[in-house]
Design an enzyme around this catalytic site. Structure first.
Site, PDB file in Angstrom:
ATOM      1  N   ASP A 116       0.826  -1.210   0.000  1.00  0.00           N
ATOM      2  CA  ASP A 116       0.000   0.000   0.000  1.00  0.00           C
ATOM      3  C   ASP A 116       0.859   1.259   0.000  1.00  0.00           C
ATOM      4  O   ASP A 116       0.673   2.156   0.831  1.00  0.00           O
ATOM      5  CB  ASP A 116      -0.948  -0.005   1.201  1.00  0.00           C
ATOM      6  CG  ASP A 116      -2.049   1.048   1.076  1.00  0.00           C
ATOM      7  OD1 ASP A 116      -2.283   1.528  -0.054  1.00  0.00           O
ATOM      8  OD2 ASP A 116      -2.665   1.393   2.105  1.00  0.00           O
TER       9      ASP A 116
ATOM     10  N   GLU B 115       1.966  -2.578  -5.249  1.00  0.00           N
ATOM     11  CA  GLU B 115       1.721  -1.186  -4.876  1.00  0.00           C
ATOM     12  C   GLU B 115       2.978  -0.508  -4.349  1.00  0.00           C
ATOM     13  O   GLU B 115       2.955   0.205  -3.348  1.00  0.00           O
ATOM     14  CB  GLU B 115       0.555  -1.063  -3.882  1.00  0.00           C
ATOM     15  CG  GLU B 115      -0.785  -1.142  -4.565  1.00  0.00           C
ATOM     16  CD  GLU B 115      -1.949  -0.607  -3.726  1.00  0.00           C
ATOM     17  OE1 GLU B 115      -1.754   0.369  -2.980  1.00  0.00           O
ATOM     18  OE2 GLU B 115      -3.044  -1.185  -3.832  1.00  0.00           O
TER      19      GLU B 115
ATOM     20  N   ASP C  29      -1.412  -9.711  -5.434  1.00  0.00           N
ATOM     21  CA  ASP C  29      -2.724  -9.184  -5.065  1.00  0.00           C
ATOM     22  C   ASP C  29      -3.641  -9.384  -6.264  1.00  0.00           C
ATOM     23  O   ASP C  29      -3.586  -8.638  -7.235  1.00  0.00           O
ATOM     24  CB  ASP C  29      -2.599  -7.703  -4.705  1.00  0.00           C
ATOM     25  CG  ASP C  29      -3.947  -7.068  -4.359  1.00  0.00           C
ATOM     26  OD1 ASP C  29      -4.959  -7.789  -4.334  1.00  0.00           O
ATOM     27  OD2 ASP C  29      -3.974  -5.841  -4.122  1.00  0.00           O
TER      28      ASP C  29
END
Length: 412
Positions: A169, A199, A309
């Site tokens: 993230d 990310e 992911d």
């Protein structure tokens, strides 16, 4: 039917961007004041706590001398006929001109200095057998035992492979002065052989590359947010890497693939961040089909491991008719452990302000065993990143997945 791609004439075609998608505006809360000077003063402890790399026997070429093949997903993985000891390596140059830009989907990010964050309480996750953990300090500010030196109390078995996949993230810059050193602490203590990251943003990727000298980094892009693979130089040898652009993505997504040698055994490791959001289900399934296709096309003497992911909902796997023959979900192989079911758990994880109790298995690990050569089998799975930081949040809104694999060559 997709026509094969000649590796000698690999090309890049732009992804279909006829429909523009713009991320909603996001307001980044102002950073809390207080103790900033104290955090900056202690920042060097994070850097010095990373184990020394002087013992790593593998010498890697400078990044400026490396190249990486990039293509749209219309090619096949060719079987390698070159001996591993003499095979040409192809790694990343981070060529922006060959990538689908993803910056327009990312919020504006601030630089993440490698020396700014302060150390935090070391994570309590159980370690693999690579190193014995130092005794837990009474003070969370105390650095790791013998900073900068490798722990030699125990050595990891040459046939034990540890793979960590984690969406970190990087787009969320709030509390990054705690979350980034938290990530470093996990990586330094677990010491995975292979790290699959999603990310990433450029400041974080550059900081990791600068700090983790004993790992080699391959990136799927440099603009916006992207994926990356980190390989522990003393245990893993990179042979080549490829970036495959998804031709119809609207979020700049791609598949990052690396061909490796681990203890003399050939492997393909892949990672991706599949299309996000519920409304993009069809594109996400199309991308997953391409991942599975690439896994099945790998040479028979290579085991293929994918981690990333996937943003998948279980119903989407059912709509695809289940997993293809020869490909297994590691979580299912290990008996569907309940403590690893939810990798995006908004019931426990408060990093995102979600108005409903979302609990999903977005992050997944797939394996396609080789038909020839060594047997690579899943042994265990564990979620990491579940220690709450001082700021009251976690390292990421996703839990990472740490998998152990055993490699049996069949030789006594």
């Amino acid at each position: 039917m997709e026509e094969p791609l000649n590796p000698a004439t690999q090309r890049v075609e732009p992804c279909d961007s006829s429909e523009s998608v713009t991320a909603p505006e996001t307001t980044v809360p102002k950073k809390k004041k207080g103790k900033r000077r104290e955090r900056a003063r202690k920042a060097k402890e994070v850097l010095t706590s990373w184990p020394s790399t002087s013992h790593d026997p593998v010498t890697q070429p400078p990044r400026s001398q490396q190249t990486q093949a990039t293509q749209t997903d219309d090619g096949l993985l060719g079987k390698s006929t070159t001996a591993m000891g003499t095979q040409t390596k192809s790694t990343s140059t981070w060529d922006k001109s060959t990538q689908t830009p993803g910056a327009r989907f990312a919020r504006e990010t601030r630089a993440v200095p490698a020396t700014a964050p302060a150390p935090i309480q070391p994570p309590s996750d159980q370690l693999p057998e690579d190193q014995s953990p130092p005794s837990q300090p009474d003070s969370p500010e105390q650095p790791l035992e013998n900073p900068g030196q490798p722990n030699t109390k125990s050595k990891r078995n040459a046939n034990e492979l540890f793979v960590l996949t984690w969406n970190i993230d990087g787009l969320d810059q709030e509390d990054m002065d705690e979350r980034f050193p938290g990530l470093l602490k996990y990586l330094a203590r677990i010491r995975p052989d292979i790290v699959l990251l999603q990310e990433l943003i450029s400041p974080i990727a550059e900081a990791l590359d600068e700090i983790m000298k004993d790992y080699e980094f391959i990136m799927g892009n440099t603009s916006g947010y992207f994926t990356g693979i980190a390989l522990r130089k003393s245990r893993v040898k990179l042979l080549q890497s490829n970036v495959v652009n998804y031709p119809t993505t609207e979020q700049g997504r791609n598949l990052l693939m690396t061909q490796l040698s681990f203890s003399g055994h050939p492997l393909w490791l892949m990672t991706s961040h599949l299309e996000s959001c519920k409304d993009n289900s069809q594109e996400r399934m199309n991308q997953l089909r391409r991942v599975w296709k690439r896994m099945r096309e790998a040479p028979d003497d290579h085991t293929v491991i994918f981690g990333g992911d996937t943003n998948l909902r279980d119903r989407e796997i059912k709509r695809l008719g289940g997993l293809p023959e020869g490909i297994s979900d590691v979580w299912e192989v290990l008996g569907q452990p309940e403590d690893c079911r939810y990798t995006w758990d908004m019931v426990k994880n408060n990093n995102k302000d979600i108005p409903f109790p979302a609990r999903l298995r977005f992050d997944r690990v797939y394996i396609r065993p080789g038909k020839e050569g060594a047997n690579v089998n899943p042994v265990s799975m564990k979620l990491v990143g579940q220690d709450r930081l001082k700021c009251g949040r976690y390292t990421s809104d996703h839990w990472g997945i740490l998998c152990e694999f055993s490699i049996d060559s069949g030789l006594s």
